[in-house]
Design an enzyme around this catalytic site. Structure first.
Site, PDB file in Angstrom:
ATOM      1  N   ARG A   1      34.703  48.835  42.865  1.00  0.00           N
ATOM      2  CA  ARG A   1      35.625  48.519  43.975  1.00  0.00           C
ATOM      3  C   ARG A   1      35.211  49.049  45.345  1.00  0.00           C
ATOM      4  O   ARG A   1      35.938  48.836  46.318  1.00  0.00           O
ATOM      5  CB  ARG A   1      37.040  49.007  43.660  1.00  0.00           C
ATOM      6  CG  ARG A   1      37.651  48.415  42.406  1.00  0.00           C
ATOM      7  CD  ARG A   1      37.760  46.900  42.487  1.00  0.00           C
ATOM      8  NE  ARG A   1      38.550  46.335  41.388  1.00  0.00           N
ATOM      9  CZ  ARG A   1      38.293  45.164  40.820  1.00  0.00           C
ATOM     10  NH1 ARG A   1      37.272  44.435  41.223  1.00  0.00           N
ATOM     11  NH2 ARG A   1      39.051  44.707  39.835  1.00  0.00           N
TER      12      ARG A   1
ATOM     13  N   ASP B   1      29.480  37.674  39.623  1.00  0.00           N
ATOM     14  CA  ASP B   1      30.592  37.952  38.711  1.00  0.00           C
ATOM     15  C   ASP B   1      31.963  37.952  39.389  1.00  0.00           C
ATOM     16  O   ASP B   1      32.130  38.426  40.502  1.00  0.00           O
ATOM     17  CB  ASP B   1      30.422  39.275  37.979  1.00  0.00           C
ATOM     18  CG  ASP B   1      31.543  39.484  36.976  1.00  0.00           C
ATOM     19  OD1 ASP B   1      31.801  38.558  36.191  1.00  0.00           O
ATOM     20  OD2 ASP B   1      32.190  40.540  37.013  1.00  0.00           O
TER      21      ASP B   1
ATOM     22  N   ASP C   1      33.482  45.616  31.557  1.00  0.00           N
ATOM     23  CA  ASP C   1      34.215  44.824  32.559  1.00  0.00           C
ATOM     24  C   ASP C   1      35.376  45.637  33.127  1.00  0.00           C
ATOM     25  O   ASP C   1      36.461  45.108  33.392  1.00  0.00           O
ATOM     26  CB  ASP C   1      34.695  43.477  31.993  1.00  0.00           C
ATOM     27  CG  ASP C   1      35.092  42.499  33.106  1.00  0.00           C
ATOM     28  OD1 ASP C   1      34.884  42.823  34.296  1.00  0.00           O
ATOM     29  OD2 ASP C   1      35.619  41.426  32.784  1.00  0.00           O
TER      30      ASP C   1
ATOM     31  N   GLY D   1      42.081  41.511  35.152  1.00  0.00           N
ATOM     32  CA  GLY D   1      41.211  42.678  34.964  1.00  0.00           C
ATOM     33  C   GLY D   1      41.941  43.866  34.396  1.00  0.00           C
ATOM     34  O   GLY D   1      43.145  44.029  34.597  1.00  0.00           O
TER      35      GLY D   1
END
Ligand SMILES: [Zn+2]
Length: 436
Positions: free
Chosen positions: A69, A156, A310, A329
């Site tokens: 992030r 991605d 992930d 997510g």
């Protein structure tokens, strides 16, 4: 390099690609200096001892797929907090995904990520975008990014949908040693507007679905493009039985493809969405029981090379929205190993060594990370994790090191946990506590 005291990892069972044996491990100046019986390793003057009694001493785990992030959404995670979560999960290297803001399609941004990862608890490896702005049209400066050490190229979060663009990316990557093009395989024109797996649960809940064909259509096409160009394609987070079968067939033909699966795709099914809790929303979506069984079989027979987290942190406000508005997510770094042990090793689907292969040396090989993944032998960099395989623990979101709390496993009891993690010879996790 300043003088560092020696480290002895004592009393564990060393497991790596070469085999397993009961041994102490002596670490000196960042490398494995000796692996042997207690009597031969001894305890050099001033050495620090990490107890590994009853534990597995393994090469550090390698995560091919983590969303850290930073830059852009540091409220959800930073490179520092993500790396700490990774180290607590036994990882000594993570590949940071490029869907940041700005995205990792630019040498300066990639350099800043690598810089921020330098003093953290885990080696942070930067992926690079395939296309500019992850827009799927114009190729990113892959050569420049490769020169900075980028080996995994991916958009991605977004699929490279246009076959012609994917072909050009593969042709370009062919000239870059070690480069891998990693695809988020979901055809957006099939998946658009869908928020969970399309099937009986989505119809019952009235939530629009994403069909399994969105994944397998792209996987099938990209296998053909890998064969056409001779460049390796890596499939991120495989989630459906059809896609596993396509990869299995492709490998049988010798196509240059590899694949990973995420723990949530072998642990959870679309039935979890019945409570409309967005913590279970993820792309590709949680699949059916049949798909889960196929993912497990793919991991067992080697069709799927790697287990990747992930890890996708989101601030609480984002996941408190209605299911259809919440972002996809879920967290993964601190639970991946325990889920692998609990869901695959304990029930006998995978041996411990095969599980570690999928979590450590196989992903290290895919990413070209020579310093990771073992073997644990003299002269090798000391990137290690010590796992207590039998301890039972309960996932408590409050106690996670990630800045975010969106784990779908709150309250779940798991078997096996990381006790120590050693990065470049330094203990970065000791007795389950982060040191950095
Ligand atoms: Zn993805």
């Amino acid at each position: 390099m300043p003088d560092r005291s020696d480290l002895v990892i004592r009393g564990g069972r060393v497991v790596d690609a070469t085999g397993e044996r009961q041994a102490d491990v002596l670490v000196r100046d960042g490398v494995v200096a000796e692996v042997g019986e207690h009597s031969s390793v001894g305890r050099p003057d001033g050495a620090r001892v990490l107890d590994a009694g009853g534990c597995i001493v393994a090469p550090g785990l390698v995560d091919l797929h983590a969303h850290l992030r930073e830059p852009g959404d540091e409220e959800a995670e930073t490179i520092e907090t993500g790396a700490r979560a990774a180290a607590l999960g036994g990882f000594t290297a993570v590949v940071a995904m490029p869907n940041t803001e700005p995205p990792l399609d630019d040498a300066a941004v990639v350099a800043s990520v690598l810089g921020a990862g330098r003093a953290t608890a885990c080696e942070v490896v930067s992926a690079g975008c395939i296309t500019k702005g992850r827009g799927g049209e114009e190729l990113a400066p892959m050569g420049e990014l490769h020169a900075l050490g980028v080996r995994i190229f991916t958009d991605d979060g977004a699929c490279v949908t246009a076959g012609g663009v994917m072909r050009r990316a593969l042709e370009y990557a062919h000239s870059l040693p070690g480069a891998v093009v990693a695809q988020h395989a979901e055809d957006p024109s099939l998946a658009a507007g869908g928020h969970m797996h399309e099937g009986s649960w989505s119809s019952r809940l009235g939530i629009p679905g994403r069909p399994a064909a969105a994944e397998s259509a792209i996987v099938g096409r990209d296998i053909l493009l890998a064969e056409l160009t001779g460049t390796r394609v890596h499939f991120l987070h495989l989630s459906t039985a059809d896609a596993v079968e396509l990869v299995r067939d492709a490998k049988r033909r010798g196509a240059p493809v590899t694949a990973e699966a995420a723990p949530h795709h072998f642990t959870l099914t679309d039935a979890e969405c019945r409570g409309f809790d967005p913590v279970f929303k993820v792309h590709p979506p949680l699949p059916t029981e049949t798909d889960v069984a196929a993912i497990k079989a793919g991991l067992a027979d080697g069709t799927i090379d790697a287990i990747a987290t992930d890890h996708a942190p989101h601030v609480p406000e984002a996941k408190e929205r209605p299911f259809e508005e919440a972002p996809p997510g879920m967290l993964g770094l601190e639970t991946a190993l325990a889920l692998t042990l609990s869901e695959l090793v304990e029930p006998g689907a995978l041996s411990l060594r095969d599980a570690l292969a999928r979590l450590s040396w196989q992903p290290a090989a895919i990413a070209g990370l020579d310093a990771h993944g073992g073997p644990i032998s003299e002269g090798r960099p000391a990137n290690l994790c010590v796992i207590d395989p039998s301890v039972r623990w309960e996932v408590d979101p409050i106690r996670l090191a990630s800045r975010s709390r969106n784990t779908p496993y709150a309250g779940r009891k798991l078997t096996g946990r990381v006790r120590h993690t050693v990065l470049g010879g330094e203990p970065v996790v000791v007795d389950g506590t982060a040191q950095r």
